[in-house]
Design a protein around this motif. Structure first.
Motif, PDB file in Angstrom:
ATOM      1  N   HIS A 119       1.023  -1.252   0.133  1.00 42.30           N
ATOM      2  CA  HIS A 119       0.155   0.082  -0.321  1.00 42.30           C
ATOM      3  C   HIS A 119       0.881   1.220   0.141  1.00 42.30           C
ATOM      4  O   HIS A 119       0.254   2.468   0.447  1.00 42.30           O
TER       5      HIS A 119
ATOM      6  N   ASP B 116       2.092   3.647  -2.642  1.00 46.86           N
ATOM      7  CA  ASP B 116       1.185   4.180  -3.032  1.00 46.86           C
ATOM      8  C   ASP B 116       0.038   5.385  -2.465  1.00 46.86           C
ATOM      9  O   ASP B 116      -0.327   6.642  -2.171  1.00 46.86           O
ATOM     10  N   TYR B 117      -1.347   4.215  -1.965  1.00 41.86           N
ATOM     11  CA  TYR B 117      -1.890   5.044  -0.946  1.00 41.86           C
ATOM     12  C   TYR B 117      -1.244   5.617   0.524  1.00 41.86           C
ATOM     13  O   TYR B 117      -1.652   6.981   0.410  1.00 41.86           O
TER      14      TYR B 117
ATOM     15  N   LYS C 273     -13.075  -5.107  -4.860  1.00 40.81           N
ATOM     16  CA  LYS C 273     -11.070  -4.532  -4.965  1.00 40.81           C
ATOM     17  C   LYS C 273     -10.255  -6.009  -3.759  1.00 40.81           C
ATOM     18  O   LYS C 273      -9.156  -6.519  -4.636  1.00 40.81           O
TER      19      LYS C 273
ATOM     20  N   SER D 297      -6.261  -6.338  -6.567  1.00 40.87           N
ATOM     21  CA  SER D 297      -6.467  -4.331  -7.103  1.00 40.87           C
ATOM     22  C   SER D 297      -5.353  -4.363  -5.840  1.00 40.87           C
ATOM     23  O   SER D 297      -5.991  -3.780  -4.959  1.00 40.87           O
ATOM     24  N   ASN D 298      -4.380  -2.889  -6.547  1.00 43.48           N
ATOM     25  CA  ASN D 298      -4.147  -2.189  -6.624  1.00 43.48           C
ATOM     26  C   ASN D 298      -4.698  -1.117  -5.711  1.00 43.48           C
ATOM     27  O   ASN D 298      -3.886  -0.255  -5.252  1.00 43.48           O
ATOM     28  N   ASP D 299      -5.745  -1.003  -6.217  1.00 41.56           N
ATOM     29  CA  ASP D 299      -6.423   0.518  -5.691  1.00 41.56           C
ATOM     30  C   ASP D 299      -7.768  -0.073  -4.570  1.00 41.56           C
ATOM     31  O   ASP D 299      -8.219   1.051  -4.500  1.00 41.56           O
TER      32      ASP D 299
ATOM     33  N   ASP E  85      -8.124   2.446  -1.782  1.00 45.55           N
ATOM     34  CA  ASP E  85      -8.101   3.674  -2.239  1.00 45.55           C
ATOM     35  C   ASP E  85     -10.316   3.706  -1.653  1.00 45.55           C
ATOM     36  O   ASP E  85     -10.269   4.135  -0.927  1.00 45.55           O
ATOM     37  N   TRP E  86     -10.505   2.715  -1.725  1.00 44.38           N
ATOM     38  CA  TRP E  86     -12.167   2.167  -2.215  1.00 44.38           C
ATOM     39  C   TRP E  86     -11.802   2.301  -0.468  1.00 44.38           C
ATOM     40  O   TRP E  86     -13.743   2.171   0.390  1.00 44.38           O
TER      41      TRP E  86
END
Length: 306
Positions: A133, A135-136, A269, A274-276, A279-280
């Motif tokens: 995580h 990037d997040y 996700k 999933s890479n994002d 974010d969710w």
């Protein structure tokens, strides 16, 4: 005569504090004869005193040490305001590092826009060893804004900001102590200033690095903060005088819908890795915070010195 005070509240982050102070002392295109640094140690045991005294030795401007043993971020900021001599007060956190043009960019924007408060971007920076995580989390600890400098109709947090002292509702004790444990004392202050017609500006050149403490660089911490951020709109309506019950109900309804929709998407996700997916989860946590905003669900992030 002191014109600008750079205030750095700190609590048991000696390494980060040293980086922050040294970055101020390395500023260019500023008048160090009209500058001072005020470090506020919010610790019962004065843990930062020797570090600040060492940094003050041979410094190009006065470096003052203030100890505020009473727990709470508002207490710390108010203690720094009581010591500060500047007509302008710049805030830098003890996990931030300012590039050498930071303060000059804040000051230039303040003059250009005749601003009561100037805000700059924050760029989260995680160590290379952090993989999950990454990037997040770097985005979570960042503060983005418009690409262009100019007057803005909203406000951000206190870290990386410049205030005109004369525009404050209380020039000595402007931060609300009821926010000592939960934070948001800066949002409350800037909200009051906004209602009174204060002028806010954005300076994209006045950016700083933020190096979050290792114990904060994880999904559990970020999501708990996202939940607390989500509580803001509902709690703000409830704290209005008189309370905005319609606003509270509206934000709670929005929060329930967001928690349901974003939570379902986050689950999908997560199943697909999933890479994002983080974010969710963040969006779902903020929605849940709008719905669960009152006393038992408040999370204490500040206010501990023992």
């Amino acid at each position: 005569m002191v014109h600008v005070t750079v205030m750095i509240p700190t609590q048991r982050r000696l390494g980060g504090l040293a980086v922050a102070v040294r970055s101020v002392l390395a500023q260019r295109d500023v008048d160090f004869a009209a500058l001072e640094i005020v470090v506020v140690d919010n610790d019962q045991v004065a843990s930062a005193r020797s570090t600040v005294e060492a940094l003050a030795t041979g410094a190009t401007c006065p470096v003052h040490y203030v100890r505020e043993p009473r727990a709470g971020v508002a207490n710390a900021r108010n203690a720094g305001m009581a010591k500060a001599s500047g007509a302008l007060i710049a805030f830098l956190d003890d996990d931030e590092e300012a590039p050498e043009g930071w303060l000059a960019a804040l000051l230039a924007a303040q003059v250009r826009y005749d601003a009561d408060v100037v805000f700059g971007p924050v760029r989260g920076r995680a160590p290379e060893s952090l993989i999950e995580h990454r990037d997040y989390l770097e985005r979570f600890f960042s503060r983005l804004g418009p690409a262009e400098a100019g007057v803005i109709d909203h406000y951000y947090g206190c870290g990386d900001s410049l205030l005109r002292r004369a525009a404050l509702p209380d020039p000595v004790l402007p931060f609300a102590t009821e926010r000592n444990q939960i934070g948001g004392e800066d949002d409350m202050l800037f909200g009051q200033m906004h209602a009174a017609g204060a002028r806010f500006a954005w300076a994209p050149e006045a950016w700083v690095w933020e190096d979050p403490a290792p114990e904060r660089l994880n999904l559990d911490y970020a999501l708990s903060r996202a939940f607390a951020y989500g509580q803001g709109p509902s709690a703000h309506c409830a704290a209005a005088s008189p309370p905005d019950k319609v606003g509270v109900a509206r934000w709670m309804a929005i929060g329930v819908a967001q928690a349901a929709v974003f939570g379902a998407m986050a689950g999908l996700k997560w199943l697909t890795r999933s890479n994002d997916r983080a974010d969710w989860l963040d969006k779902a946590a903020r929605g849940l915070g709008k719905a669960l905003w009152w006393g038992p669900f408040k999370i204490q992030f500040y206010g501990r010195t023992a």
